[in-house]
Design a protein around this motif. Structure first.
Motif, short mmCIF file in Angstrom:
data_model
loop_
_atom_site.label_atom_id
_atom_site.label_comp_id
_atom_site.label_asym_id
_atom_site.label_seq_id
_atom_site.Cartn_x
_atom_site.Cartn_y
_atom_site.Cartn_z
N SER A 113 -1.82 48.97 -70.33
CA SER A 113 -1.93 47.26 -70.25
C SER A 113 -2.45 47.14 -71.38
CB SER A 113 -2.53 47.01 -69.66
OG SER A 113 -3.27 45.60 -69.22
N LYS A 114 -2.11 45.94 -71.48
CA LYS A 114 -2.43 45.78 -73.85
C LYS A 114 -4.08 44.38 -73.01
CE LYS A 114 1.57 46.02 -75.51
NZ LYS A 114 1.40 46.95 -76.96
N LYS A 115 -4.04 43.83 -71.85
CA LYS A 115 -5.22 43.14 -71.65
C LYS A 115 -6.32 44.04 -71.34
CE LYS A 115 -3.56 40.29 -68.23
NZ LYS A 115 -3.67 39.73 -66.73
N PRO A 116 -7.59 43.10 -72.51
CA PRO A 116 -8.96 43.89 -72.53
C PRO A 116 -9.73 44.06 -70.79
CG PRO A 116 -8.81 41.92 -73.81
CD PRO A 116 -7.66 41.62 -73.29
N LEU A 117 -10.04 45.23 -70.69
CA LEU A 117 -10.82 45.25 -69.19
C LEU A 117 -12.81 45.57 -69.55
CD1 LEU A 117 -10.51 46.35 -66.85
CD2 LEU A 117 -11.63 49.10 -67.99
N VAL A 118 -12.62 43.96 -68.70
CA VAL A 118 -13.98 43.02 -68.84
C VAL A 118 -14.58 44.42 -67.58
CG1 VAL A 118 -15.52 41.70 -67.87
CG2 VAL A 118 -13.10 41.42 -69.10
N LEU A 119 -15.64 44.64 -68.08
CA LEU A 119 -17.06 45.97 -67.17
C LEU A 119 -18.42 44.82 -66.93
CD1 LEU A 119 -15.51 49.51 -68.30
CD2 LEU A 119 -15.24 48.22 -66.65
N LYS A 120 -18.64 44.45 -66.42
CA LYS A 120 -20.11 43.67 -66.16
C LYS A 120 -20.76 44.57 -65.22
CE LYS A 120 -22.47 40.75 -63.87
NZ LYS A 120 -22.34 40.45 -62.47
N TYR A 121 -22.47 44.59 -65.95
CA TYR A 121 -23.63 45.51 -65.43
C TYR A 121 -24.78 45.15 -66.56
CZ TYR A 121 -26.56 48.28 -63.03
OH TYR A 121 -27.63 48.41 -61.92
N PRO A 122 -25.35 44.15 -65.38
CA PRO A 122 -26.20 43.85 -66.65
C PRO A 122 -27.06 44.84 -67.44
CG PRO A 122 -26.56 41.63 -64.30
CD PRO A 122 -24.93 42.83 -64.18
N LYS A 123 -27.49 45.71 -66.54
CA LYS A 123 -28.24 46.77 -66.59
C LYS A 123 -27.15 47.58 -67.62
CE LYS A 123 -31.50 46.15 -63.20
NZ LYS A 123 -31.18 45.38 -61.58
N SER A 124 -26.52 47.60 -68.04
CA SER A 124 -25.57 48.33 -68.85
C SER A 124 -26.16 48.51 -70.35
CB SER A 124 -23.77 47.81 -68.89
OG SER A 124 -24.12 46.94 -69.41
N VAL A 125 -27.12 47.40 -70.57
CA VAL A 125 -27.74 47.41 -71.92
C VAL A 125 -28.20 48.53 -72.35
CG1 VAL A 125 -29.32 45.81 -71.05
CG2 VAL A 125 -28.62 45.64 -73.68
N TYR A 126 -28.67 49.07 -71.05
CA TYR A 126 -29.72 49.86 -71.50
C TYR A 126 -29.18 51.60 -71.20
CZ TYR A 126 -33.52 47.49 -69.38
OH TYR A 126 -34.18 46.66 -68.77
N CYS A 127 -27.97 51.38 -71.85
CA CYS A 127 -27.20 52.67 -71.99
C CYS A 127 -25.56 52.48 -72.90
CB CYS A 127 -26.80 53.43 -70.90
SG CYS A 127 -25.43 52.65 -69.75
N LEU A 128 -25.82 51.85 -73.99
CA LEU A 128 -24.65 50.76 -74.63
C LEU A 128 -24.49 52.04 -75.97
CD1 LEU A 128 -25.27 47.46 -75.65
CD2 LEU A 128 -23.59 48.15 -74.21
N PRO A 129 -25.43 53.03 -76.88
CA PRO A 129 -25.29 53.77 -77.15
C PRO A 129 -24.20 55.93 -76.09
CG PRO A 129 -27.27 53.25 -77.12
CD PRO A 129 -26.62 52.71 -76.22
N GLU A 130 -25.01 55.23 -75.25
CA GLU A 130 -24.15 56.65 -74.59
C GLU A 130 -22.57 56.02 -73.96
OE1 GLU A 130 -26.81 55.43 -73.97
OE2 GLU A 130 -27.68 56.83 -74.28
N LEU A 131 -22.43 54.48 -74.17
CA LEU A 131 -21.02 54.02 -73.25
C LEU A 131 -19.96 54.15 -74.66
CD1 LEU A 131 -22.30 51.54 -71.37
CD2 LEU A 131 -20.97 52.80 -70.09
N SER A 132 -21.04 53.96 -75.85
CA SER A 132 -19.92 53.78 -76.70
C SER A 132 -19.45 55.36 -77.24
CB SER A 132 -20.39 52.68 -77.73
OG SER A 132 -21.52 53.72 -78.76
#
Length: 182
Positions: A87-106
């Protein structure tokens, strides 16, 4: 498809992350698989992907929340499955607390394909809403918000920061959609 954009929607609880996720999906983003069993007294579902949520809980070691074993591995497998769809559509992943692991997610997702959207809201409305819904003392809520904003400052990648009030009245919508490739 390695270049498919992944949009991470994060913020503090009750800040409007569901509304922003819905806006992105209504404008062509892919919602992926979300947990439809999460019911809230809002006109839309929360759009929380269970693989993503559990991965974040495991990564960030969020107090009082427990994720199933191998949640990070299951999330990586989920991303591979989504990428296999071509798919060429961007995938949305929403979880408010994901802010705590942005470096690891990247590191897992890749900074080049990750778009982070941080949603804020008027602090007094936010505290009032959370105290009413959770019955938690306002001082504890303020401490949680402070830790959330501190976590955001730890991430060195691109972040689109918006306030729910601005999205609601249409001020940041066009820039947000452009940032997300929609």
């Amino acid at each position: 498809m390695k270049n498919r954009k992944i949009i991470i929607v994060c913020g503090v609880n009750h800040s409007g992350t569901s509304c922003v996720a819905k806006l992105l999906i209504d404008n062509g983003a892919d919602p992926g698989e979300y947990d439809a069993t999460i019911l809230e007294n809002t006109p839309y579902v929360k759009y929380e992907n269970i693989y993503f949520k559990n991965c974040c809980i495991e990564m960030a070691k969020i107090q009082s929340l427990v994720a199933p074993k191998n949640s990070i591995k299951k999330f990586v497998e989920y991303l591979k499955h989504e990428d296999s769809k071509q798919s060429k559509k961007p995938l949305v992943l929403k979880y408010p607390k994901s802010v705590y692991c942005l470096p690891e997610l990247s590191q897992i997702i890749g900074k080049d394909r990750m778009r982070c959207v941080f949603v804020m809201r008027n602090t007094l409305d936010l505290v009032s809403s959370n105290v009413k819904k959770t019955k938690v003392n306002a001082n504890i809520i303020f401490h949680y918000y402070n830790s959330t904003y501190t976590a955001l400052t730890q991430y060195t990648g691109d972040v689109f920061i918006t306030a729910f009030e601005r999205i609601r009245v249409g001020l940041d919508q066009k820039m947000l959609l452009e940032y997300c490739g929609l």
